[in-house]
Write a protein that holds these residues in place. Sequence first.
Motif, PDB file in Angstrom:
ATOM      1  N   ARG A 115     -12.732   8.850  -5.881  1.00 35.12           N
ATOM      2  CA  ARG A 115     -11.344   9.005  -5.449  1.00 35.12           C
ATOM      3  C   ARG A 115     -10.552   7.750  -5.838  1.00 35.12           C
ATOM      4  NH1 ARG A 115     -10.598  13.224  -1.965  1.00 35.12           N
ATOM      5  NH2 ARG A 115      -8.484  12.991  -2.797  1.00 35.12           N
ATOM      6  N   TYR A 116      -9.296   7.958  -6.211  1.00 34.91           N
ATOM      7  CA  TYR A 116      -8.493   6.899  -6.807  1.00 34.91           C
ATOM      8  C   TYR A 116      -7.160   6.712  -6.097  1.00 34.91           C
ATOM      9  CZ  TYR A 116     -11.908   7.407 -10.477  1.00 34.91           C
ATOM     10  OH  TYR A 116     -13.089   7.453 -11.163  1.00 34.91           O
ATOM     11  N   LYS A 117      -6.945   5.486  -5.671  1.00 37.26           N
ATOM     12  CA  LYS A 117      -5.666   5.115  -5.077  1.00 37.26           C
ATOM     13  C   LYS A 117      -4.614   4.959  -6.178  1.00 37.26           C
ATOM     14  CE  LYS A 117      -3.833   1.611  -1.955  1.00 37.26           C
ATOM     15  NZ  LYS A 117      -4.191   0.419  -1.163  1.00 37.26           N
ATOM     16  N   ASN A 118      -5.053   4.474  -7.329  1.00 40.81           N
ATOM     17  CA  ASN A 118      -4.153   4.221  -8.456  1.00 40.81           C
ATOM     18  C   ASN A 118      -4.459   5.162  -9.611  1.00 40.81           C
ATOM     19  OD1 ASN A 118      -2.845   1.883  -7.235  1.00 40.81           O
ATOM     20  ND2 ASN A 118      -4.824   0.875  -7.497  1.00 40.81           N
ATOM     21  N   PRO A 119      -3.459   5.445 -10.451  1.00 39.75           N
ATOM     22  CA  PRO A 119      -3.688   6.312 -11.612  1.00 39.75           C
ATOM     23  C   PRO A 119      -4.750   5.725 -12.546  1.00 39.75           C
ATOM     24  CG  PRO A 119      -1.338   5.953 -11.266  1.00 39.75           C
ATOM     25  CD  PRO A 119      -2.066   5.004 -10.350  1.00 39.75           C
ATOM     26  N   VAL A 120      -5.442   6.622 -13.238  1.00 41.66           N
ATOM     27  CA  VAL A 120      -6.447   6.242 -14.235  1.00 41.66           C
ATOM     28  C   VAL A 120      -5.910   6.693 -15.590  1.00 41.66           C
ATOM     29  CG1 VAL A 120      -8.810   6.563 -15.029  1.00 41.66           C
ATOM     30  CG2 VAL A 120      -8.316   6.533 -12.577  1.00 41.66           C
ATOM     31  N   VAL A 121      -5.947   5.788 -16.578  1.00 42.58           N
ATOM     32  CA  VAL A 121      -5.463   6.111 -17.916  1.00 42.58           C
ATOM     33  C   VAL A 121      -6.646   6.155 -18.867  1.00 42.58           C
ATOM     34  CG1 VAL A 121      -3.955   5.412 -19.814  1.00 42.58           C
ATOM     35  CG2 VAL A 121      -3.235   5.031 -17.439  1.00 42.58           C
ATOM     36  N   ILE A 122      -6.760   7.276 -19.579  1.00 40.98           N
ATOM     37  CA  ILE A 122      -7.828   7.468 -20.559  1.00 40.98           C
ATOM     38  C   ILE A 122      -7.194   7.981 -21.836  1.00 40.98           C
ATOM     39  CG2 ILE A 122      -9.957   8.716 -21.103  1.00 40.98           C
ATOM     40  CD1 ILE A 122     -10.271   8.946 -17.981  1.00 40.98           C
ATOM     41  N   ASN A 123      -7.390   7.253 -22.930  1.00 41.17           N
ATOM     42  CA  ASN A 123      -6.824   7.642 -24.233  1.00 41.17           C
ATOM     43  C   ASN A 123      -5.322   7.910 -24.144  1.00 41.17           C
ATOM     44  OD1 ASN A 123      -9.415   7.541 -25.417  1.00 41.17           O
ATOM     45  ND2 ASN A 123      -9.829   9.662 -24.843  1.00 41.17           N
ATOM     46  N   GLY A 124      -4.624   7.145 -23.329  1.00 40.50           N
ATOM     47  CA  GLY A 124      -3.183   7.303 -23.180  1.00 40.50           C
ATOM     48  C   GLY A 124      -2.765   8.396 -22.214  1.00 40.50           C
ATOM     49  N   ASN A 125      -3.711   9.142 -21.666  1.00 40.72           N
ATOM     50  CA  ASN A 125      -3.414  10.196 -20.689  1.00 40.72           C
ATOM     51  C   ASN A 125      -3.610   9.652 -19.283  1.00 40.72           C
ATOM     52  OD1 ASN A 125      -3.014  12.264 -22.690  1.00 40.72           O
ATOM     53  ND2 ASN A 125      -5.228  12.255 -22.975  1.00 40.72           N
ATOM     54  N   THR A 126      -2.651   9.921 -18.402  1.00 41.51           N
ATOM     55  CA  THR A 126      -2.684   9.402 -17.038  1.00 41.51           C
ATOM     56  C   THR A 126      -3.146  10.486 -16.075  1.00 41.51           C
ATOM     57  OG1 THR A 126      -0.874   7.880 -17.543  1.00 41.51           O
ATOM     58  CG2 THR A 126      -1.315   8.322 -15.209  1.00 41.51           C
ATOM     59  N   TYR A 127      -4.123  10.127 -15.246  1.00 45.74           N
ATOM     60  CA  TYR A 127      -4.665  11.041 -14.241  1.00 45.74           C
ATOM     61  C   TYR A 127      -4.416  10.449 -12.858  1.00 45.74           C
ATOM     62  CZ  TYR A 127      -6.829  13.104 -18.291  1.00 45.74           C
ATOM     63  OH  TYR A 127      -7.030  13.683 -19.509  1.00 45.74           O
ATOM     64  N   VAL A 128      -3.833  11.270 -11.971  1.00 42.66           N
ATOM     65  CA  VAL A 128      -3.462  10.832 -10.628  1.00 42.66           C
ATOM     66  C   VAL A 128      -4.242  11.652  -9.607  1.00 42.66           C
ATOM     67  CG1 VAL A 128      -1.561  10.640  -8.972  1.00 42.66           C
ATOM     68  CG2 VAL A 128      -1.145  10.209 -11.406  1.00 42.66           C
ATOM     69  N   ASP A 129      -4.822  10.978  -8.633  1.00 39.87           N
ATOM     70  CA  ASP A 129      -5.505  11.642  -7.527  1.00 39.87           C
ATOM     71  C   ASP A 129      -4.439  11.947  -6.478  1.00 39.87           C
ATOM     72  OD1 ASP A 129      -7.077  12.459  -5.391  1.00 39.87           O
ATOM     73  OD2 ASP A 129      -8.504  10.805  -5.569  1.00 39.87           O
ATOM     74  N   SER A 130      -3.755  13.089  -6.656  1.00 39.95           N
ATOM     75  CA  SER A 130      -2.612  13.430  -5.807  1.00 39.95           C
ATOM     76  C   SER A 130      -3.004  13.717  -4.362  1.00 39.95           C
ATOM     77  CB  SER A 130      -1.856  14.628  -6.398  1.00 39.95           C
ATOM     78  OG  SER A 130      -2.723  15.724  -6.552  1.00 39.95           O
ATOM     79  N   ASN A 131      -4.287  13.934  -4.100  1.00 37.44           N
ATOM     80  CA  ASN A 131      -4.759  14.174  -2.732  1.00 37.44           C
ATOM     81  C   ASN A 131      -5.472  12.969  -2.150  1.00 37.44           C
ATOM     82  OD1 ASN A 131      -3.861  16.831  -2.704  1.00 37.44           O
ATOM     83  ND2 ASN A 131      -5.736  17.578  -3.630  1.00 37.44           N
ATOM     84  N   PHE A 132      -5.270  11.806  -2.749  1.00 36.54           N
ATOM     85  CA  PHE A 132      -5.959  10.608  -2.263  1.00 36.54           C
ATOM     86  C   PHE A 132      -5.700  10.443  -0.763  1.00 36.54           C
ATOM     87  CE2 PHE A 132      -6.203   6.101  -1.242  1.00 36.54           C
ATOM     88  CZ  PHE A 132      -7.487   5.830  -1.659  1.00 36.54           C
ATOM     89  N   GLY A 133      -6.748  10.134  -0.031  1.00 31.95           N
ATOM     90  CA  GLY A 133      -6.638   9.978   1.418  1.00 31.95           C
ATOM     91  C   GLY A 133      -6.835  11.287   2.167  1.00 31.95           C
ATOM     92  N   HIS A 134      -7.052  12.374   1.435  1.00 33.67           N
ATOM     93  CA  HIS A 134      -7.280  13.692   2.024  1.00 33.67           C
ATOM     94  C   HIS A 134      -8.544  14.283   1.410  1.00 33.67           C
ATOM     95  CE1 HIS A 134      -3.300  13.692   3.871  1.00 33.67           C
ATOM     96  NE2 HIS A 134      -2.896  13.154   2.741  1.00 33.67           N
ATOM     97  N   HIS A 135      -8.989  15.401   1.946  1.00 34.72           N
ATOM     98  CA  HIS A 135     -10.161  16.095   1.419  1.00 34.72           C
ATOM     99  C   HIS A 135      -9.909  16.454  -0.041  1.00 34.72           C
ATOM    100  CE1 HIS A 135     -13.198  19.254   0.986  1.00 34.72           C
ATOM    101  NE2 HIS A 135     -13.793  18.704   2.024  1.00 34.72           N
TER     102      HIS A 135
END
Length: 154
Positions: free
Chosen positions: A106-126
């Motif tokens: 689970r990620y509090k901050n966005p993760v960038v891979i090959n220029g693509n940004t992934y956000v854990d929009s449910n961080f802090g929840h199930h």
Amino acid sequence: MKRCEWCNLSEEDKKYLLLDAKYWTVYLADEQDYIGRCIIVLKRHCGSLSELKDDEWMELFLLIKKYEKCIKAVFNAEHFNWSCLMNSFYKSPEPCPHMHIHVRPRYKNPVVINGNTYVDSNFGHHYSRGRSEQMCSKEDVQTIYGLLKKWLNS
């Protein structure tokens, strides 16, 4: 066991093997709805956590420590959701359960891979299953696999 999907993985299913320990194997899940999501599978057929032997528990503990350290180092994960549900095995009239554990970093901050940004929009929840809006491209999955495999084998 002939009917067990984990006992009968194809070579294609094994393409994302990250670790091969004495009692367990660790695979990167091909669906990366959570960056670094993996599945830890016991090498012998077993239907419940209560059936694990002491050596299997110890190795699982060490794998958990190693995998969490890896994901924190490589992708800066904040924490992890671990699940051992095994419900799908019981949909069959003749269940054939096989011990495996799903790991969702689970990620509090966005993760960038090959220029693509992934956000854990449910961080802090199930965690949410099948987050298609956050599914990684095949190229990004390959990159994730390569980075994790390199760290785990260093």
